[in-house]
Every structure is written in C-alpha cells, then in structure tokens.
Design a protein around this motif. Sequence first.
Motif: not given
Length: 344
Positions: A253-254, A258, A296, A305, A310, A339, A342
């Motif tokens: 994750i970036k 999300v 996020v 996160l 994911l 999750l 994204q």
Amino acid sequence: MRLRAPVRIVAPLLAVGLLALGACGSGGTTASSGTASASGSASAAPTLGPDVPAATVVADPVAADQLPTATGAFGEKPTLTFPSTNPPPSLQRQVLVQGTGPETQKGDWLVTNYLGQVWNGKVFDNSYDKGTTATFQIGVGNVVPGWDTALVGVPVGSRVLLSLPPADGYGSKGNSSAGIGGTDTIVFVVDIVAAYGKDAAGQADAVPQPAPATGPQVTGDLGQKPSITVPAGTPEPTSPQITVLAQGTGAAIKDGQVLAQYVAVQWSGESAGSTWPDPAAEAAGTGGTGPQQLSVAAGGPFAGLVGVPLGSRVLVQIPGQTNQQTGQAQPALAAVLDLVAQTS
C-alpha cells in the motif's frame, strides 16, 4: 467534475469518527455536482423533458447512426464525433469494447476511466488527463442515475458509450459549473477497469502473524467477518496503531485511497459498525453495504498502512478525540480491516 459529492460512510462510524477520519466515497473524479475542467454549450432538446423520472433500465437501442462515435482503444482517451440529429430521448448504452471479466452488479465498487461531454458541446471532464482512475460504488445513488442504471451488468474490461438525457444526468437544474444546462444530454465513454463486490475481503490464504498477547482480541476465519473484543482494563491507545494480523501477497500500500472491508468497536465494547454485507443493517442505514474507501496519508489514522501488502488483515487502534465539527468527544476505537484494493 464529480458525478456526485463523496459519501462519508455509514452513520455509526461517522458518529464515532473512524471513517470520518479517513474515508471518502471516491478516489479520483466521478460524475457529481462539483467543478468541471471545461464548460460547453449544446443544442437544446426541449422534447426530452428534464423532469421526467430517471430510467430504471437501459432503453432499447436506437440506430447506431443516432449516437456519437468514439475513437481509441480501451484505456485510451477517446474523441467523440456527434451526428447531426437530435440526441435520443432515452438512456442509451453502446458497448464499444466487450470485456471478458465478470459482470458488474449493484453495490459493486467500480474502478474506471471516463470522459464526459455535452451533446455536440465541449468535454466537461475526463480522468485520462488527470492520470488517475475514478472509483465509486454503483447502483446505490452515489453517482448520476444514468450511471447507476447503465453500468450494472457490464463485463469488467468493457468500454461503453452512454447517452444520458437530462433525467438520467443532472435533471432540470443541470450543472452550471460544468456548462451543463437543464435540457442538455450528456455523453460518456467509460472504461471499466475493475470491480469489487460487497463481499470482497482480504485473502483467505493470508499468512497469520503472531497475535498480540494484550490489547484488543480478534477471532474469525480469514476472508470472513471477524469479531473484536476489548478486554476490560485494556489501556486506550494514545496514538494510531496498526498491527498486521495476517499478511497478504498483494502490492504494498502507498499513500492514496484503499478499499477496505471492516468491523469496528468502541473501547467500551459497543459496536461502532461494520461494512460486511448485512441486509438488515443496510436497510436501516447503519452499515452492511460492502467495503469502503480509506484515505491513507501522512498524519492520518491510516498512515501506518503504507507498505502493508494488499490482501492483508490488520488491527487498527485509534485514540479518542474531539470531533472538530461538533465539539463532541469521540471514543477510542478498535477496528479490523481487510485490505481489498488500492484505488488511487
């Protein structure tokens, strides 16, 4: 331009602040009542009747020469060319590229690219130039009526052309900031990149991580709705905490949006709501509508996160705080997030 204002999640979580802190209903742009990138005029079509109720089904197709043509392959910014005839007075859908993925269903979250243009007028918005997809939940009143109707039942991977008379777009008021009048027909080309259903979850085969000996306790099978208990006497968190309970194998994750399925409790043990499908909760407007989007970002409650794969299941602990809008105290929360994707 946005197809409709972002949705701020279900009432219980809005009241206690979990997703009021970090959720929104759209990553990127979607058709609502916001500002537009360009404005345009179009030929009026007074016979369309902008006060006619929105369509509940796509109309029988008109002849192809009565609809615009669109250049470009799936994923490419299209260019529309309009016929000399007046726009059709009904909701039209033309499949330009047939996808091979599952058909979209009411309540799905769709990841799309799109371009919107007034009939014979100017482009008022598109996601291609912004370099980001648009994500929204379909069929639940979060977008213009024509999208809610015409984007259900379309295979993922499809490119579709939609022609929306006023009742299926912005109605008799139009959208002045976008240059859309109350009698204007609007046309969209939409690429359906991905879809996530109400029951989307983390990976059932995610790798369980060592469970914390203290703090909130989580039970339940992976891929299914979990349960959370907060043992009496457990100290409340003083800052947001993220604990990976089971590690997925998806991309890290970036910062961005999300899509997550979650269940949450207040520190007292009282339910703070859940997105996991629940017809009774959905009917009551208290949740159960499927995954929602979280923001996020550095400094936010879900900043931790970043880097988590994911497909993972995580425990999030959020300290109590004061609602900046109401001044009311909000309790500390414990939430379990699956999750899913994204989206931006």
